[in-house]
Write an enzyme that holds these catalytic residues in place. Sequence first.
Site, PDB file in Angstrom:
ATOM      1  N   THR A  14       0.825  -1.062   0.088  1.00 34.73           N
ATOM      2  CA  THR A  14      -0.018  -0.078   0.102  1.00 34.73           C
ATOM      3  C   THR A  14       0.878   1.360   0.134  1.00 34.73           C
ATOM      4  OG1 THR A  14      -1.737  -1.099   1.195  1.00 34.73           O
ATOM      5  CG2 THR A  14      -1.688   1.339   1.342  1.00 34.73           C
ATOM      6  N   SER A  60       0.630 -10.105  -0.285  1.00 31.73           N
ATOM      7  CA  SER A  60       0.283 -11.613  -0.570  1.00 31.73           C
ATOM      8  C   SER A  60       0.733 -12.379  -1.428  1.00 31.73           C
ATOM      9  CB  SER A  60      -1.276 -11.675  -0.835  1.00 31.73           C
ATOM     10  OG  SER A  60      -1.834 -10.873   0.317  1.00 31.73           O
ATOM     11  N   ASP A  91       0.515  -6.769   5.101  1.00 34.37           N
ATOM     12  CA  ASP A  91      -0.031  -8.085   5.468  1.00 34.37           C
ATOM     13  C   ASP A  91       0.734  -9.109   5.760  1.00 34.37           C
ATOM     14  OD1 ASP A  91      -2.399  -6.662   4.905  1.00 34.37           O
ATOM     15  OD2 ASP A  91      -2.778  -7.533   2.914  1.00 34.37           O
ATOM     16  N   THR A 166       3.537  -9.460  14.922  1.00 36.34           N
ATOM     17  CA  THR A 166       2.300 -10.003  14.355  1.00 36.34           C
ATOM     18  C   THR A 166       1.333  -8.696  13.800  1.00 36.34           C
ATOM     19  OG1 THR A 166       2.303 -11.944  15.772  1.00 36.34           O
ATOM     20  CG2 THR A 166       0.161 -11.395  14.496  1.00 36.34           C
ATOM     21  N   THR A 276       1.274 -20.927  20.648  1.00 30.59           N
ATOM     22  CA  THR A 276       0.134 -20.643  21.269  1.00 30.59           C
ATOM     23  C   THR A 276      -0.944 -19.732  20.298  1.00 30.59           C
ATOM     24  OG1 THR A 276      -1.374 -19.511  22.875  1.00 30.59           O
ATOM     25  CG2 THR A 276       0.987 -18.858  22.562  1.00 30.59           C
ATOM     26  N   GLN A 277      -2.157 -19.945  20.342  1.00 26.79           N
ATOM     27  CA  GLN A 277      -3.076 -19.072  19.558  1.00 26.79           C
ATOM     28  C   GLN A 277      -3.012 -17.706  20.051  1.00 26.79           C
ATOM     29  OE1 GLN A 277      -6.869 -20.952  18.999  1.00 26.79           O
ATOM     30  NE2 GLN A 277      -5.958 -22.639  18.023  1.00 26.79           N
ATOM     31  N   CYS A 278      -2.594 -17.561  21.301  1.00 28.12           N
ATOM     32  CA  CYS A 278      -2.960 -16.157  21.972  1.00 28.12           C
ATOM     33  C   CYS A 278      -1.646 -15.138  21.462  1.00 28.12           C
ATOM     34  CB  CYS A 278      -2.612 -16.447  23.503  1.00 28.12           C
ATOM     35  SG  CYS A 278      -3.762 -17.403  24.265  1.00 28.12           S
TER      36      CYS A 278
HETATM   37  N1  ASP Z   1      -2.437  -5.578   0.658  1.00 25.53           N
HETATM   38  C1  ASP Z   1      -1.397  -4.737   1.248  1.00 25.53           C
HETATM   39  C2  ASP Z   1       0.151  -5.660   1.224  1.00 25.53           C
HETATM   40  O1  ASP Z   1       0.222  -6.140   2.232  1.00 25.53           O
HETATM   41  C3  ASP Z   1      -1.545  -4.218   2.423  1.00 25.53           C
HETATM   42  C4  ASP Z   1      -0.785  -3.350   2.922  1.00 25.53           C
HETATM   43  O2  ASP Z   1       0.495  -2.700   2.323  1.00 25.53           O
HETATM   44  O3  ASP Z   1      -0.653  -2.799   4.111  1.00 25.53           O
HETATM   45  O4  ASP Z   1       0.721  -5.672   0.317  1.00 25.53           O
END
Ligand code: ASP
Length: 341
Positions: A14, A60, A91, A166, A276-278
Site C-alpha cells: 500500500t 500476499s 499483510d 504480528t 499458542t493461539q494467544c
Molecule cells: N495488501 C497490502 C499488502 O500487504 C496491504 C498493505 O500494504 O498494508 O501488500
Amino acid sequence: MDETAILLIYTGGTIGMISDEKSGALVPFNFDNINNHIPELTRFKYKIGFHSFDPILDSSNIHIETWIELGQIIKSNYDNYDGFVIMHGSDTMAYTASALSFILENLNKPVVFTGSQLPLGVLRTDGRENLLTAIEIAAANDEDTPMVPEVSIYFENHLMRGNRTTKYNAENFNAFVSGNLPLLAEVGVYIKYNKNIILKPNFKKLKVHDNFDPNVAILKLYPGIKKQLIDSLFKTEGLRGVIMESFGSGNAPSEKWFIDILKNASKSGIIILNVTQCMTGAVEHGKYETSIKLETAGVVSGGDITTESALAKMMYLLGSGHTNTKIVNLLQKSLRGEISC
Ligand code: ASP
C-alpha cells in the site's frame, strides 16, 4: 565510509500507491520518481540508494523466493551501506521480517521494515512518517556502532523486533503488536531506544542463508476439529514440519485418536512445534493435563515464539541440512532473539 548511506528497498504494498491522474484509482508509483512523492527524502544528510523490485508485489504474493532475493540484495550491498529500509506490504510483513532474521546470520547493521495502512498518495497517509523515521532509525548509531543492528519493523511510533511481531489490526495505523517482547524503541518527539533489549552486534562476518524448505504446514486447532482433516494433513507427501497452534498455554485435545496421530507423525520424522493461539504468553508443556500428553507424543514446545516466526524458523532449519535431533534442539533455543529462553 564518511557519509551515512542507507539503501531503500521497495518490494510493493500500500505504501507505494498514488492516485492515477486519469482514473483516480490507486496505482503503484514509479519508484524512479520517489523524490517527487516524498520530497523530504532529499533533506536527509545521508546518501540514499534505491532498489525497486520489478514487478512490485502485493505482500500476499511474496514467497520464499522473495525472502531469498531480499537476503541476496542485502548481501551484495552490505559493505556499501550502513543500514537498510525495506518498504513492504503490511499483510505478510511479519513473515518476511522473521524469515530475513534467519537468513541474515551475524547481522551487524540495521534492517528496518516499514509500510503503511494508507498510501503515500493519500493526504492523511501514515506512510510518510513511517518511512522517514525508519530511515532515521536505520542511520542511527551510538559511538560508531549501529543503534539497532537487527531486523526490525517500524510502524506508527513503534519499533519492534521483526521476528516477534504480528499484524493484528487491518485498519488502525498501529497495525502490529509485539506481544512477548517490549518495544525496541518508542517514537515521539524523541526516539527512545530500549538498549537493554536491542541485540548487540557480534562483529562477525555476515552469512546469508539461501535454502528454506517449504514442506511445512500450520495446523490451527479449534473445538470440533475433525480427525479426517488432521489425518490427511499429516499424510501430505513430503511434509517435514508442522506448526501446531494450540489453545492458551499450549493445550490441545487429549482424545486418544488425536494423540495417536501426533505420535505416529513424530515417529515418522515430522517435527511438530507447539505454539499458542494467544498474542501474548507462552506454551508451557505440563502446566495442564491436556498438554502433558503432547510431550509424550513427541511434540516440541515453541515457548513464546509467534506463528510467523515459528514457520520461518522451521523452514530455515529444515533447509539447513541438520539432523532432526539438532533441529528440535535449535527450535527451543534463541537464534535471533525470536524466543525467550
Ligand atoms: N495488501 C497490502 C499488502 O500487504 C496491504 C498493505 O500494504 O498494508 O501488500
